[in-house]
Design an enzyme around this catalytic site. Structure first.
Site, PDB file in Angstrom:
ATOM      1  N   TYR A   1      -2.309 -12.584   3.666  1.00 27.66           N
ATOM      2  CA  TYR A   1      -1.905 -12.516   2.234  1.00 27.66           C
ATOM      3  C   TYR A   1      -0.928 -13.466   1.544  1.00 27.66           C
ATOM      4  O   TYR A   1      -1.062 -14.330   1.175  1.00 27.66           O
ATOM      5  CB  TYR A   1      -1.740 -11.115   1.958  1.00 27.66           C
ATOM      6  CG  TYR A   1      -2.932 -10.114   2.036  1.00 27.66           C
ATOM      7  CD1 TYR A   1      -3.806  -9.946   1.005  1.00 27.66           C
ATOM      8  CD2 TYR A   1      -3.075  -9.572   3.430  1.00 27.66           C
ATOM      9  CE1 TYR A   1      -4.898  -9.067   1.482  1.00 27.66           C
ATOM     10  CE2 TYR A   1      -4.256  -8.604   3.457  1.00 27.66           C
ATOM     11  CZ  TYR A   1      -5.193  -8.329   2.642  1.00 27.66           C
ATOM     12  OH  TYR A   1      -6.204  -7.624   2.713  1.00 27.66           O
TER      13      TYR A   1
ATOM     14  N   TYR B   1     -11.455 -15.451   3.376  1.00 27.79           N
ATOM     15  CA  TYR B   1     -10.602 -14.231   3.550  1.00 27.79           C
ATOM     16  C   TYR B   1     -10.156 -13.961   4.898  1.00 27.79           C
ATOM     17  O   TYR B   1     -11.031 -14.084   5.761  1.00 27.79           O
ATOM     18  CB  TYR B   1     -11.322 -12.741   2.944  1.00 27.79           C
ATOM     19  CG  TYR B   1     -10.145 -11.664   3.280  1.00 27.79           C
ATOM     20  CD1 TYR B   1      -9.173 -11.436   2.667  1.00 27.79           C
ATOM     21  CD2 TYR B   1     -10.773 -10.838   4.491  1.00 27.79           C
ATOM     22  CE1 TYR B   1      -8.459 -10.438   2.829  1.00 27.79           C
ATOM     23  CE2 TYR B   1      -9.878  -9.809   4.657  1.00 27.79           C
ATOM     24  CZ  TYR B   1      -8.748  -9.402   3.967  1.00 27.79           C
ATOM     25  OH  TYR B   1      -8.011  -8.424   4.415  1.00 27.79           O
TER      26      TYR B   1
ATOM     27  N   LYS C   1       0.893  -1.432  -0.054  1.00 27.71           N
ATOM     28  CA  LYS C   1      -0.116   0.035  -0.113  1.00 27.71           C
ATOM     29  C   LYS C   1       1.100   1.523  -0.019  1.00 27.71           C
ATOM     30  O   LYS C   1       0.414   2.415  -0.544  1.00 27.71           O
ATOM     31  CB  LYS C   1      -0.945   0.046   1.105  1.00 27.71           C
ATOM     32  CG  LYS C   1      -1.828  -1.250   1.190  1.00 27.71           C
ATOM     33  CD  LYS C   1      -2.557  -1.405  -0.033  1.00 27.71           C
ATOM     34  CE  LYS C   1      -3.477  -2.694   0.020  1.00 27.71           C
ATOM     35  NZ  LYS C   1      -2.884  -4.174   0.449  1.00 27.71           N
TER      36      LYS C   1
HETATM   37  C1  LIG Z   1      -3.418  -5.399   0.443  1.00 26.75           C
HETATM   38  C2  LIG Z   1      -2.458  -6.571   0.369  1.00 26.75           C
HETATM   39  C3  LIG Z   1      -2.596  -7.409  -0.758  1.00 26.75           C
HETATM   40  C4  LIG Z   1      -3.346  -7.463  -1.618  1.00 26.75           C
HETATM   41  O1  LIG Z   1      -3.062  -6.286  -2.785  1.00 26.75           O
HETATM   42  P1  LIG Z   1      -4.007  -5.693  -3.566  1.00 26.75           P
HETATM   43  O2  LIG Z   1      -3.488  -4.547  -4.122  1.00 26.75           O
HETATM   44  O3  LIG Z   1      -5.444  -5.208  -2.509  1.00 26.75           O
HETATM   45  O4  LIG Z   1      -5.014  -6.644  -4.639  1.00 26.75           O
HETATM   46  C5  LIG Z   1      -1.406  -8.319  -0.639  1.00 26.75           C
HETATM   47  N1  LIG Z   1      -0.767  -8.484   0.471  1.00 26.75           N
HETATM   48  C6  LIG Z   1      -0.730  -7.507   1.485  1.00 26.75           C
HETATM   49  C7  LIG Z   1       0.188  -7.940   2.664  1.00 26.75           C
HETATM   50  C8  LIG Z   1      -1.745  -6.734   1.426  1.00 26.75           C
HETATM   51  O5  LIG Z   1      -1.868  -5.790   2.633  1.00 26.75           O
END
Ligand SMILES: *Cc1c(COP(=O)(O)O)cnc(C)c1O
Length: 342
Positions: free
Chosen positions: A293, A267, A53
């Protein structure tokens, strides 16, 4: 491709490391029949402790500042990395920050939770509105902005995950950074594997590769949706980024691939393959993945290897997108001391 016409704040001093993973590669394929695995350390981006992000926010926050906003408004799950990094950016820029938190898993919001939630409190989020799953989040954020406007302040709304066309530019910049690193380090990558969630990372990188004529296929691993739904979301994002860049092209639908089957049961809910992946990388390379993730995404890479998806000896680049604070929310699960879904 020239990104300099888009205002940008810088939150990371230089490129994040691109590294080979010798011990992980050996553990994954003791007989040498699998891929050579590389990693792009976007867990080491700025706005500590980093994550994908940060790249999107460089463009989004620059836009908020250009518009004269005094408050960033965004949304996410109770352990949102995106909310935490947005708050860190706000603090750094002298802005306030407000969240709408969607309780996607009922009962998952706890006022005294650790991980990212603890960091929300430590860095001083100004307000936090918790809403049930299925709420119209855009509307809820607009209400926060309207309430601010009534007191003479100005909010800037950032969509979930920072995934709009402007946020996606962060991963166009990453595509350019990678292109330079491949050249400088003399590495030829055959495939990129990354997480596919709110779509800005995957869609931005697809657009960035197309725009920079980088012909490396990208394999997304879904973290929250089945393939058809995820691919259409990412394709839309990639096209929006390409349009913002003025590429004058239609993003080929087949450039967007998202593999299903690694995020279940839900999720953010841990599963056994995630635990295996987190332990394997930690114990072979000392690199930490997160349970929501990157642990599931690495489980996808391991699963694809076992299915014979990769050619022996091909160079596969895993994009580490961060997420470390959530590790502390699931310490017992990743140590194998608490039961998780299969
Ligand atoms: C938000 C996030 C993702 C996914 O990325 P997107 O751009 O939302 O598809 C992957 N890994 C982590 C650690 C995240 O915080």
């Amino acid at each position: 491709m020239d990104l300099s016409r888009f205002p940008r704040r810088r939150y990371t001093a230089g490129p994040t490391p691109l590294e080979f993973l010798p011990h992980f590669t050996k553990a994954l394929s003791p007989h040498g029949d699998g891929p050579k695995v590389w990693i792009k350390r976007d867990d080491m981006l700025g706005l500590f402790p980093g994550g994908n992000k940060t790249r999107k926010l460089e463009f989004l926050v620059a836009d908020a500042l250009a518009q004269g906003a005094d408050t960033l408004i965004t949304c996410g799950a109770p352990q949102s990395n995106h909310c935490r990094i947005t708050l860190a950016a706000a603090v750094k820029e002298g802005l306030k920050c407000r969240f709408v938190i969607e309780e996607r898993v009922p009962g998952s919001f706890h006022e005294d939770a650790s991980g990212n939630h603890f960091l929300f409190r430590l860095m001083g989020v100004e307000s936090l509105t918790v809403v049930p799953a299925g709420t119209n989040i855009a509307q809820a954020m607009q209400q926060v902005a309207d309430a601010l406007a009534q007191t003479g302040r100005k909010g800037y709304i950032i969509p979930g995950g920072g995934s709009n066309a402007l946020g996606g530019l962060g991963y166009v910049a990453c595509a350019q950074e990678l292109q330079q690193q491949f050249f400088d380090q003399g590495v030829q990558i055959d495939r990129v594997v990354l997480g596919s969630g709110s779509s800005g990372t995957h869609g931005g990188l697809v657009a960035g590769f197309l725009g920079n004529h980088i012909q490396i296929p990208i394999t997304g691993i879904g973290v929250s949706r089945g393939s058809a739904e995820q691919e259409s979301l990412v394709h839309k994002e990639a096209q929006a980024v390409a349009d913002l860049l003025g590429l004058c092209m239609t993003v080929p639908r087949e450039a967007v691939v998202s593999v299903d089957g690694y995020w279940q049961p839900k999720y953010s809910v841990p599963n056994a393959r995630m635990v295996e992946a987190v332990q394997l990388l930690a114990r072979t390379e000392g690199i930490l993945l997160d349970p929501v993730y990157t642990g599931k995404v690495m489980a996808g890479l391991i699963g694809l290897k076992r299915q014979g998806f990769f050619k022996a000896g091909e160079n596969v680049l895993f994009l580490h997108t961060g997420g470390l604070p959530a590790l502390h929310v699931f310490e017992r699960e990743v140590l194998g001391q608490a039961k998780v879904a299969p």
